[in-house]
Motif scaffolding. Structure first.
Motif, short mmCIF file in Angstrom:
data_model
loop_
_atom_site.label_atom_id
_atom_site.label_comp_id
_atom_site.label_asym_id
_atom_site.label_seq_id
_atom_site.Cartn_x
_atom_site.Cartn_y
_atom_site.Cartn_z
N UNK A 82 1.31 88.78 70.55
CA UNK A 82 1.37 88.46 71.98
C UNK A 82 2.77 88.68 72.53
N UNK A 83 3.77 88.27 71.77
CA UNK A 83 5.15 88.47 72.21
C UNK A 83 5.48 89.95 72.33
N UNK A 84 4.98 90.75 71.39
CA UNK A 84 5.26 92.18 71.41
C UNK A 84 4.58 92.85 72.60
N UNK A 85 3.29 92.57 72.79
CA UNK A 85 2.55 93.23 73.87
C UNK A 85 3.08 92.84 75.25
N UNK A 86 3.47 91.58 75.39
CA UNK A 86 3.99 91.15 76.69
C UNK A 86 5.35 91.77 77.00
N UNK A 87 6.00 92.32 75.99
CA UNK A 87 7.31 92.96 76.21
C UNK A 87 7.20 94.46 76.47
N UNK A 111 -1.38 102.81 84.34
CA UNK A 111 -0.54 101.73 83.83
C UNK A 111 -1.24 100.39 83.83
N UNK A 112 -2.19 100.17 84.76
CA UNK A 112 -2.90 98.89 84.78
C UNK A 112 -3.95 98.78 83.69
N UNK A 113 -4.20 99.86 82.95
CA UNK A 113 -5.12 99.84 81.82
C UNK A 113 -4.38 99.76 80.48
N UNK A 114 -3.07 99.92 80.51
CA UNK A 114 -2.32 100.04 79.26
C UNK A 114 -2.46 98.81 78.38
N UNK A 115 -2.25 97.63 78.94
CA UNK A 115 -2.28 96.41 78.14
C UNK A 115 -3.65 96.14 77.55
N UNK A 116 -4.71 96.33 78.35
CA UNK A 116 -6.06 96.08 77.85
C UNK A 116 -6.44 97.05 76.75
N UNK A 117 -6.14 98.32 76.96
CA UNK A 117 -6.48 99.33 75.95
C UNK A 117 -5.69 99.11 74.66
N UNK A 118 -4.42 98.75 74.79
CA UNK A 118 -3.60 98.51 73.59
C UNK A 118 -4.11 97.30 72.82
N UNK A 119 -4.44 96.22 73.52
CA UNK A 119 -4.97 95.04 72.84
C UNK A 119 -6.32 95.31 72.20
N UNK A 120 -7.19 96.04 72.89
CA UNK A 120 -8.50 96.36 72.33
C UNK A 120 -8.37 97.25 71.10
N UNK A 121 -7.46 98.20 71.18
CA UNK A 121 -7.23 99.07 70.01
C UNK A 121 -6.71 98.27 68.82
N UNK A 122 -5.82 97.33 69.06
CA UNK A 122 -5.30 96.50 67.97
C UNK A 122 -6.39 95.63 67.37
N UNK A 123 -7.26 95.09 68.21
CA UNK A 123 -8.35 94.27 67.70
C UNK A 123 -9.30 95.07 66.83
N UNK A 124 -9.72 96.23 67.32
CA UNK A 124 -10.66 97.06 66.55
C UNK A 124 -10.02 97.55 65.26
N UNK A 125 -8.74 97.92 65.30
CA UNK A 125 -8.05 98.36 64.08
C UNK A 125 -7.94 97.22 63.07
N UNK A 126 -7.69 96.00 63.56
CA UNK A 126 -7.59 94.86 62.65
C UNK A 126 -8.94 94.56 62.00
#
Length: 476
Positions: free
Chosen positions: A69-74, A390-405
């Motif tokens: 969370x700290x990383x993504x928010x930065x 840019x308004x899709x960046x955070x959602x796509x990055x978080x979703x990608x991290x979840x699916x990869x995990x």
């Protein structure tokens, strides 16, 4: 994995590969804000601490969750750096990944006699500095990306009276002062529709809204899920099974183990684990390289053919029609192709070194693992920032991290197969993962195909204004 001692012992054996097998505690993934407090309470050989030992699982979960969370928010901070956005983003991801270097230091402090409770409570206190950072650096407004057209232009008109040097005629003109806020983008002449009056006005040209569903179902995002899932599984499995792999190299298999060989294996694994932890600093040193590759020649690019001609007019007074403009989106795709191709080649080289049972070669394996671990996160973040709104960046990055995990959970059955039916021999598992990792080249292959399509479109768009310019010159 089958030893007794309760769930805390099992978790401690699996969660960290840079602690020796005989160490009584382990380090979790990069530092967390909430999990470290629970970690301080979880372990203990007896009494109430033993009762609370299952909290180690909650501590590790909060540890990873707080860190990510700290990383993504930065990751919105790099938007302030314009054409160096991917480089700064890679530097931040590298600093996050290299934070694992603190854990060999913690282990050395623990071996020196400092209690585990004191270490964890001190760590929790230092984690509270995050709140101080948030209080001091809280932004007053959102950071727009360099491609956003939401910047503000302020225009001031000043009337001047000029006399011609030869004829002496007097005429009036206006001097226009333009200020541009929070944008590195040179706007197109056709898009610059700004009303002007004596007071000054402002305009807010906006990009057409792209539905999130379109970004979510785009082939680039779907191929990136496959590539990131494969790479995540490869990296996480090695971190989980590294101790067993090193033990197998030293002992040659379970049936050849002796007391002296086991002692030598423990010493060797302990030494190599500390070296592996120290090498995590390479993430910070190498990640800016992939970021620089993602930012290569971006500042020399244009968005539209008319923008390229307008810039040439501004510099030379004459439109240069012999030089084909370099388009920003195509250059970003080219950079992404180069970044992912380099990362996949390093991943394949890493898989090959894992197949070779040479103890000294494992230093090269550590280096490749550390570089790949930082590269693929940085390349994926740069790709998403380049091709998606840019308004899709955070959602796509978080979703990608979840699916990869979730995909990386396959490392558990692979580990059980290695220590069970394969009797500690990692060769067949590593061979399968090496072949599986070749699928990672599908993403740069698709990006190459997509770039070729865009080049055809942009060639047509470039020839249109050029023909019109040629016709106007003939008429003149």
């Amino acid at each position: 994995m089958h030893s007794s001692g309760g769930p805390a012992v099992t978790a401690r054996k699996r969660c960290s590969t840079w602690a020796s097998p005989s160490a009584p505690s382990c380090s979790a993934p990069p530092p967390c804000r909430w999990g470290s407090s629970w970690t301080a309470l979880a372990p203990g050989p007896h009494g109430w601490l033993a009762v609370l030992s299952p909290l180690i699982f909650l501590a590790l979960s909060l540890n990873g969750f707080g860190g990510i969370c700290l990383t993504f928010s930065s990751l919105t901070l790099p938007n302030m750096f314009g054409n160096l956005r991917s480089t700064i983003m890679a530097l931040m991801i590298g600093s996050y990944a290299s934070s694992a270097i603190t854990f060999p230091g913690i282990k050395l402090i623990y071996d020196a006699g400092v209690s585990f409770m004191a270490i964890m409570f001190t760590w929790s206190g230092l984690a509270c500095l995050i709140f101080l950072n948030c209080a001091l650096n809280w932004p007053t407004e959102a950071f727009p990306s360099p491609e956003e057209g939401s910047y503000t232009k302020k225009i001031k008109l000043t009337g001047l009276v000029l006399d011609h040097k030869v004829t002496g005629d007097r005429f009036y003109t206006h001097v226009v002062n333009v200020g541009q806020r929070l944008s590195q983008r040179a706007p197109s002449m056709e898009e610059d529709n700004i009303s002007q009056d004596t007071r000054g006005t402002s305009g807010n040209p906006r990009e057409k809204s792209v539905p999130f569903r379109k970004s979510l179902c785009s082939p680039i995002f779907l191929w990136s899920l496959l590539t990131m899932g494969i790479t995540q599984l490869r990296v996480i499995f090695y971190m989980a099974a590294m101790n067993k792999m090193l033990e197998f190299i030293v002992t040659g298999g379970q049936k050849h183990e002796t007391v002296s060989l086991k002692q030598r294996a423990e010493e060797t694994v302990g030494f190599y684990s500390i070296v592996f932890g120290a090498m995590q600093l390479l993430c910070l040193l190498t990640c800016p390289l992939i970021g620089y590759l993602m930012d290569w020649r971006i500042k020399d690019c244009v968005d539209t053919p008319t923008e390229g001609m307008a810039l040439d007019d501004a510099r030379d007074g004459i439109a240069t029609k012999s030089v084909r403009p370099r388009y920003r989106k195509i250059q970003k795709l080219t950079n992404a192709i180069n970044a992912f191709t380099l990362t996949n080649f390093l991943l394949v080289a890493f898989g090959i070194t894992c197949l070779i049972n040479n103890l000294h070669l494992q230093f090269m394996t550590f280096v490749l693992h550390t570089i790949v671990r930082g590269f693929y996160h940085s390349a994926c973040g740069g790709l998403y920032a380049a091709v998606f709104p840019s308004n899709h960046f955070g959602t796509l990055t978080g979703l990608q991290s979840l699916i990869s995990a979730v995909f990386a959970l396959l490392q558990q059955p692979l580990f059980m197969a290695m220590v069970g039916p394969l009797k500690g021999n990692p060769f067949w598992v590593n061979l399968g993962l090496l072949l599986f990792s070749l699928l990672g080249f599908l993403l740069p292959s698709y990006l190459f195909y997509y770039r070729a399509r865009l080049q055809k479109v942009h060639t047509t768009d470039w020839e249109g204004p050029l023909k019109a310019l040629s016709n106007s010159e003939v008429t003149a």
